[in-house]
Design a protein around this motif. Structure first.
Motif, mmCIF file in Angstrom:
data_model
loop_
_atom_site.group_PDB
_atom_site.id
_atom_site.type_symbol
_atom_site.label_atom_id
_atom_site.label_comp_id
_atom_site.label_asym_id
_atom_site.label_seq_id
_atom_site.Cartn_x
_atom_site.Cartn_y
_atom_site.Cartn_z
ATOM 1 N N ARG A 98 0.838 -1.219 0.000
ATOM 2 C CA ARG A 98 0.000 0.000 0.000
ATOM 3 C C ARG A 98 0.864 1.256 0.000
ATOM 4 N NH1 ARG A 98 -1.332 3.427 3.859
ATOM 5 N NH2 ARG A 98 -0.678 2.066 5.566
ATOM 6 N N LEU A 99 1.900 1.266 0.824
ATOM 7 C CA LEU A 99 2.766 2.445 0.924
ATOM 8 C C LEU A 99 3.570 2.652 -0.353
ATOM 9 C CD1 LEU A 99 3.940 2.057 4.626
ATOM 10 C CD2 LEU A 99 2.392 3.801 3.712
ATOM 11 N N ALA A 100 4.023 1.562 -0.969
ATOM 12 C CA ALA A 100 4.747 1.695 -2.237
ATOM 13 C C ALA A 100 3.835 2.295 -3.303
ATOM 14 C CB ALA A 100 5.271 0.333 -2.683
ATOM 15 N N LEU A 135 8.938 4.401 -10.195
ATOM 16 C CA LEU A 135 9.197 3.224 -9.363
ATOM 17 C C LEU A 135 9.285 3.667 -7.907
ATOM 18 C CD1 LEU A 135 10.037 0.281 -8.753
ATOM 19 C CD2 LEU A 135 12.394 0.967 -9.299
ATOM 20 N N ALA A 136 8.456 3.065 -7.058
ATOM 21 C CA ALA A 136 8.472 3.370 -5.626
ATOM 22 C C ALA A 136 8.566 2.076 -4.839
ATOM 23 C CB ALA A 136 7.218 4.137 -5.229
ATOM 24 N N ALA A 137 9.066 2.177 -3.620
ATOM 25 C CA ALA A 137 9.213 0.977 -2.782
ATOM 26 C C ALA A 137 9.071 1.352 -1.318
ATOM 27 C CB ALA A 137 10.559 0.309 -3.035
ATOM 28 N N ASP A 138 8.721 0.361 -0.516
ATOM 29 C CA ASP A 138 8.649 0.549 0.930
ATOM 30 C C ASP A 138 9.083 -0.755 1.610
ATOM 31 O OD1 ASP A 138 7.502 2.544 3.094
ATOM 32 O OD2 ASP A 138 6.915 0.519 3.698
ATOM 33 N N ARG A 163 17.389 -13.925 16.908
ATOM 34 C CA ARG A 163 16.173 -14.517 16.333
ATOM 35 C C ARG A 163 16.076 -14.263 14.832
ATOM 36 N NH1 ARG A 163 11.066 -12.499 19.221
ATOM 37 N NH2 ARG A 163 10.210 -14.324 18.145
ATOM 38 N N GLU A 164 15.120 -14.942 14.226
ATOM 39 C CA GLU A 164 14.847 -14.749 12.803
ATOM 40 C C GLU A 164 13.639 -13.835 12.633
ATOM 41 O OE1 GLU A 164 15.431 -17.945 9.684
ATOM 42 O OE2 GLU A 164 13.233 -17.828 9.689
ATOM 43 N N HIS A 165 13.715 -12.968 11.647
ATOM 44 C CA HIS A 165 12.594 -12.087 11.341
ATOM 45 C C HIS A 165 12.437 -12.015 9.827
ATOM 46 C CE1 HIS A 165 16.194 -9.476 11.303
ATOM 47 N NE2 HIS A 165 15.564 -8.831 10.325
ATOM 48 N N GLN A 166 11.394 -11.357 9.381
ATOM 49 C CA GLN A 166 11.132 -11.225 7.951
ATOM 50 C C GLN A 166 11.257 -9.772 7.512
ATOM 51 O OE1 GLN A 166 7.102 -12.118 6.162
ATOM 52 N NE2 GLN A 166 8.252 -13.748 5.154
ATOM 53 N N VAL A 167 11.860 -9.595 6.340
ATOM 54 C CA VAL A 167 11.942 -8.274 5.713
ATOM 55 C C VAL A 167 11.045 -8.290 4.476
ATOM 56 C CG1 VAL A 167 13.430 -6.543 4.633
ATOM 57 C CG2 VAL A 167 14.293 -7.913 6.545
ATOM 58 N N VAL A 168 10.166 -7.312 4.405
ATOM 59 C CA VAL A 168 9.174 -7.230 3.331
ATOM 60 C C VAL A 168 9.377 -5.916 2.584
ATOM 61 C CG1 VAL A 168 6.712 -7.194 2.805
ATOM 62 C CG2 VAL A 168 7.541 -8.505 4.766
ATOM 63 N N THR A 169 9.520 -5.992 1.278
ATOM 64 C CA THR A 169 9.590 -4.778 0.463
ATOM 65 C C THR A 169 8.509 -4.823 -0.602
ATOM 66 O OG1 THR A 169 11.988 -4.536 0.769
ATOM 67 C CG2 THR A 169 10.998 -3.330 -1.060
ATOM 68 N N GLY A 170 7.611 -3.865 -0.542
ATOM 69 C CA GLY A 170 6.638 -3.701 -1.609
ATOM 70 C C GLY A 170 7.219 -2.746 -2.637
ATOM 71 N N PHE A 171 7.007 -3.040 -3.917
ATOM 72 C CA PHE A 171 7.431 -2.093 -4.960
ATOM 73 C C PHE A 171 6.279 -1.874 -5.925
ATOM 74 C CE2 PHE A 171 8.783 -6.281 -6.432
ATOM 75 C CZ PHE A 171 8.408 -6.314 -7.775
ATOM 76 N N HIS A 172 6.246 -0.708 -6.520
ATOM 77 C CA HIS A 172 5.107 -0.343 -7.368
ATOM 78 C C HIS A 172 5.583 0.481 -8.561
ATOM 79 C CE1 HIS A 172 0.701 -0.275 -7.669
ATOM 80 N NE2 HIS A 172 0.878 0.865 -8.307
#
Length: 200
Positions: free
Chosen positions: A53-55, A71-74, A103-112
């Motif tokens: 949504r933010l991207a 091109l945008a990304a978040d 610990r393990e975590h997740q990295v999420v990148t939205g691009f648009h």
């Protein structure tokens, strides 16, 4: 390595020097026009939903004329169902790093992509594991200033590399842009092509 299709201009709607570096590294020419949107996540929104949504919001907030592609990304970090954005101060940075510690975590990148004839988007997902850090290490890293302005309060391409034990998935996604996924979409849409005129 790649070039834009003649007649097109690419606009990167981001102030991130890391995203600029990643796009520049593959030979693309582009203008930079940082988008200013409210990056607050909505109640009940997942990291994937928020990043996309933010991207999209950033892409739509960036002025573009005929022949221009935006091109945008978040990028967001998530652990235990909690979204970690950019720390507001050093205390928040310490709290984020303590939560990620060992610990393990997740990295999420939205691009648009905002195109002359429509819109397309995508998502990058990576798992990152921190090694076990001593409190003094966290304090020293926060004092370096690097965590400020970074999702999850660390930069894997900087001093934060010393904190990361393993990355599963796209490394560039953790940096801020899932480059392989972005290039694949740009190629599929005919917006870029391999630059056959380059010489070794």
């Amino acid at each position: 390595m790649y070039r834009l299709t003649p007649g097109l201009e690419l606009i990167l709607a981001s102030a991130s020097p890391r995203r600029r570096e990643l796009l520049g590294r593959i030979g693309l020419e582009f203008a930079v026009a940082p988008a200013h949107v409210d990056e607050t996540t909505a109640p009940g929104e997942t990291a994937q939903q928020a990043a996309q949504r933010l991207a999209q919001a950033k892409a739509l907030a960036t002025p573009a004329g005929p022949g221009q592609v935006v091109l945008a990304a978040d990028t967001l970090v998530t652990i235990d169902g909690v979204i970690l954005g950019k720390p507001a101060d050093q205390a928040q940075a310490v709290a984020m790093l303590e939560r990620l510690n060992g610990r393990e975590h997740q990295v999420v990148t939205g691009f648009h992509l905002r195109l002359p004839g429509g819109q397309r988007g995508g998502l990058g997902l990576s798992n990152v594991r921190f090694r076990r850090l001593a409190p003094a290490e966290i304090a020293a890293y926060v004092r370096s200033g690097e965590p400020m302005g970074k999702a999850g309060a660390y930069a894997v391409q900087g001093l934060g590399a010393a904190l990361v034990e393993a990355v599963s998935g796209s490394y560039t996604n953790v940096v801020g842009l899932p480059l392989a996924a972005v290039v694949k979409l740009l190629l599929e849409l005919g917006l870029i092509a391999p630059n056959a005129e380059e010489r070794p």
